[in-house]
Design a protein around this motif. Structure first.
Motif, short mmCIF file in Angstrom:
data_model
loop_
_atom_site.label_atom_id
_atom_site.label_comp_id
_atom_site.label_asym_id
_atom_site.label_seq_id
_atom_site.Cartn_x
_atom_site.Cartn_y
_atom_site.Cartn_z
N LEU A 171 -1.29 8.38 -13.32
CA LEU A 171 -2.72 8.62 -13.20
C LEU A 171 -3.10 8.59 -11.72
N THR A 172 -4.22 9.22 -11.39
CA THR A 172 -4.69 9.22 -10.01
C THR A 172 -6.12 8.70 -9.96
N LEU A 173 -6.32 7.65 -9.18
CA LEU A 173 -7.66 7.11 -8.94
C LEU A 173 -8.27 7.91 -7.79
N ARG A 174 -9.27 8.73 -8.08
CA ARG A 174 -9.88 9.61 -7.07
C ARG A 174 -11.05 8.92 -6.38
N GLY A 175 -11.13 9.11 -5.08
CA GLY A 175 -12.25 8.56 -4.32
C GLY A 175 -12.34 7.06 -4.45
N CYS A 176 -11.23 6.39 -4.30
CA CYS A 176 -11.15 4.96 -4.55
C CYS A 176 -11.59 4.16 -3.32
N SER A 177 -12.47 3.19 -3.56
CA SER A 177 -12.83 2.19 -2.55
C SER A 177 -12.17 0.88 -2.96
N PRO A 178 -10.99 0.58 -2.42
CA PRO A 178 -10.24 -0.58 -2.91
C PRO A 178 -10.84 -1.89 -2.44
N GLU A 179 -10.67 -2.93 -3.26
CA GLU A 179 -11.04 -4.29 -2.91
C GLU A 179 -9.94 -5.22 -3.41
N GLY A 180 -9.97 -6.46 -2.95
CA GLY A 180 -9.09 -7.49 -3.47
C GLY A 180 -7.63 -7.12 -3.44
N PRO A 181 -6.92 -7.32 -4.54
CA PRO A 181 -5.46 -7.08 -4.57
C PRO A 181 -5.08 -5.65 -4.23
N LEU A 182 -5.86 -4.67 -4.70
CA LEU A 182 -5.54 -3.27 -4.41
C LEU A 182 -5.70 -2.98 -2.93
N SER A 183 -6.74 -3.51 -2.31
CA SER A 183 -6.94 -3.31 -0.88
C SER A 183 -5.81 -3.93 -0.07
N GLU A 184 -5.35 -5.09 -0.48
CA GLU A 184 -4.25 -5.76 0.21
C GLU A 184 -2.97 -4.95 0.15
N ILE A 185 -2.70 -4.34 -1.01
CA ILE A 185 -1.49 -3.54 -1.16
C ILE A 185 -1.56 -2.29 -0.31
N LEU A 186 -2.72 -1.61 -0.32
CA LEU A 186 -2.84 -0.36 0.45
C LEU A 186 -2.79 -0.62 1.95
N ALA A 187 -3.12 -1.83 2.38
CA ALA A 187 -3.11 -2.15 3.81
C ALA A 187 -1.71 -2.43 4.32
N GLU A 188 -0.75 -2.64 3.42
CA GLU A 188 0.60 -2.96 3.85
C GLU A 188 1.41 -1.69 4.08
N PRO A 189 2.32 -1.70 5.06
CA PRO A 189 3.20 -0.55 5.25
C PRO A 189 4.21 -0.45 4.10
N GLY A 190 4.66 0.77 3.84
CA GLY A 190 5.63 0.96 2.77
C GLY A 190 5.06 0.58 1.42
N VAL A 191 3.86 1.11 1.11
CA VAL A 191 3.11 0.66 -0.06
C VAL A 191 3.68 1.15 -1.37
N SER A 192 4.53 2.18 -1.36
CA SER A 192 4.99 2.81 -2.59
C SER A 192 5.69 1.81 -3.51
N PHE A 193 5.38 1.95 -4.79
CA PHE A 193 6.02 1.17 -5.87
C PHE A 193 5.79 -0.33 -5.72
N ARG A 194 4.57 -0.67 -5.37
CA ARG A 194 4.14 -2.07 -5.36
C ARG A 194 3.41 -2.37 -6.66
N GLY A 195 3.77 -3.47 -7.33
CA GLY A 195 3.19 -3.80 -8.61
C GLY A 195 1.84 -4.49 -8.50
#
Length: 378
Positions: free
Chosen positions: A38-62
Motif C-alpha cells: 500500500l502507499t500512504l499518499r501525502g503523508c505527514s509523519p509523526e511519532g514512530p513513523l517520523s522517527e523511522i523516516l528520519a533514519e538513513p537506510g529506512v527500507s524494510f523497517r518494521g
C-alpha cells in the motif's frame, strides 16, 4: 459437560442444541492476512513513523501493527489494521515536498464497521491498534486500502463427547444435506456458570462415535468462527475455570495480550451478576503498580471500583459508558490512584483521540473528573 451449544430465537429465548465434554481447536491464532503493498499518499509523519523516516537506510523497517482511521468531517467511521507493517520505501510527495509518499508492506484487516467511505475522507495513522496506539501522523489517501479481499478459509472445530439435541441431531445424521446455523458455544466453569462464549457455525462436516464412548458423538464443525481465543489465553481460561478470581492483581503477570483476554472474561462474568442500584459516593483505591499498558489500566480501574474479576469497560468507549451508570458504581466518588507515575510514564505516547494533545493516562483522568470523580494522584 463443560460446554453448551445454544441458539437464541427471535424472542430472545435460548434453545439448547447440545452438550459437550470437550472441544479441540478452541484456542487458535487468527489466520494472518496475505501481505500486500500500500502507499500512504501525502503523508505527514509523526511519532514512530517520523522517527523511522528520519533514519538513513529506512527500507524494510518494521512498525508493528498500524491502525488507519478513516474520518469524515467530524469523526472516524472506518478502522483498518495494517498487520506487521513494514516501511518499504518513501519519497517526497509531488505536491508538497514537506510531505511523503510512503510505501508500506502489510496484511490488511478491516475491523468491524457499518459506515461507507466518506466522499472526502481523511486518514489518521496510529502505530498500534485501536485499543492502544501512538499517533503516527496523517495522509491524504491510501492506495490499495479499499481493494476487494477474499475471506480467509474457515478453521474447523472438534466437539468431543457431544450429546446432540434436535435440530443438531439431524445435522449429525445427514451432514451433507444440512446447512446448519450460527450458535453460541458457552464455556462453563467448574461450578457450572458460564465464563465465556464464542460464535460457531453448526454446519457439520463429520460425525462419528465418540472416543469417550457412552453413546456420545465427536462432531467436526466446518467453521469454528473467528472470535475464538488465542493460545495465549489458555492459561487465563484455566485459571478462571476454578471460578472468578478472588485475589487482586491476578491479571498483573500477563502481557497486554493476556490482559486483553482477562478483560474478555470479565465481560461475560459481568453479564451473569445480579443487577442492582449503583453505589455513589465513597472512596476507592487504585493499585497502580502494574498499570503498564491500556488493558492493565482497565483491569486496575475495574478492580479498584468493584473488586477482582469485575467489569468496568475494556476499552475507551465502554469505559465511558460505564461511568454513565448501570455497572455497579457511578459518580460522584473519590478515586485515589496510587503509584500513578507508572501509568503516566508507560502511556505517555499512547493516545485515544488523534486530534487531541493528551496521553491515554491524561485523557482517563480528565474523563473521570469530567464525570464527577475526584481523582487523587499519588
Amino acid at each position: 459437560m463443560k460446554y453448551l451449544l445454544v441458539q437464541e430465537d427471535e424472542e430472545g429465548v435460548e434453545r439448547l442444541w447440545g452438550r459437550c465434554a470437550g472441544v479441540e481447536g478452541l484456542f487458535v491464532d487468527p489466520v494472518p492476512p496475505p501481505r500486500e503493498t500500500l502507499t500512504l499518499r501525502g503523508c505527514s509523519p509523526e511519532g514512530p513513523l517520523s522517527e523511522i523516516l528520519a533514519e538513513p537506510g529506512v527500507s524494510f523497517r518494521g512498525l508493528g501493527d498500524m491502525c488507519v482511521e478513516v474520518w469524515d468531517e467530524e469523526e472516524p467511521v472506518q478502522w483498518w489494521t495494517l498487520v506487521d507493517a513494514v516501511v518499504v520505501a518513501h519519497q517526497p510527495h509531488p505536491g508538497d515536498p514537506a510531505r511523503y509518499d510512503v510505501v508500506i508492506g502489510a496484511g490488511v484487516r478491516n475491523e468491524e464497521s457499518f459506515f461507507d467511505v466518506p466522499a472526502t475522507p481523511r486518514f489518521e495513522l496510529l502505530a498500534g491498534t485501536t485499543v492502544a496506539a501512538a499517533r503516527a501522523g496523517r495522509c491524504s489517501s491510501v492506495d490499495g486500502l479499499f481493494a476487494p479481499r477474499a475471506d480467509p478459509d474457515p478453521v474447523p472445530l472438534e466437539l468431543i463427547g457431544c450429546e446432540a439435541t434436535e435440530p443438531l441431531l439431524v445435522g449429525t445424521q445427514r451432514p451433507r444435506r444440512w446447512a446448519g446455523a450460527w450458535a453460541d458455544l458457552l464455556v462453563l466453569d467448574r461450578h457450572g456458570a458460564v465464563m465465556a462464549s464464542c460464535s460457531v457455525d453448526l454446519a457439520v462436516s463429520e460425525a462419528r462415535p465418540s472416543v469417550l464412548g457412552y453413546g456420545l458423538e465427536d462432531i467436526t464443525l466446518t467453521d469454528g468462527g473467528t472470535d475464538r481465543p488465542s493460545p495465549a489465553a489458555r492459561g487465563i481460561w484455566t485459571e478462571w475455570y476454578q471460578g472468578p478470581p478472588a485475589a487482586p492483581n491476578g491479571w498483573a503477570p500477563y502481557d497486554a495480550q493476556g490482559r486483553t483476554a482477562w478483560l474478555e472474561l470479565t465481560t461475560r462474568a459481568w453479564r451473569g451478576r445480579a443487577s442492582g442500584p449503583d453505589r455513589t459516593g465513597g472512596a476507592y483505591h487504585l493499585d497502580g503498580r502494574f498499570v503498564t499498558d491500556v488493558p492493565g489500566l482497565h483491569c486496575a480501574i475495574a478492580e479498584a471500583l468493584l473488586g477482582p474479576g469485575r467489569y468496568f469497560g475494556r476499552e475507551w468507549n465502554a469505559f465511558k459508558d460505564c461511568l454513565s451508570g448501570g455497572f455497579g458504581v457511578a459518580p460522584p466518588f473519590t478515586l485515589t490512584w496510587h503509584e500513578s507515575d507508572v501509568a503516566r510514564d508507560a502511556l505517555a505516547d499512547v493516545v485515544e483521540d488523534p486530534e487531541g494533545q493528551l496521553s491515554y493516562f491524561e485523557e482517563t483522568v480528565q474523563l473521570l473528573e469530567r464525570c464527577g470523580v475526584t481523582v487523587v494522584l499519588r
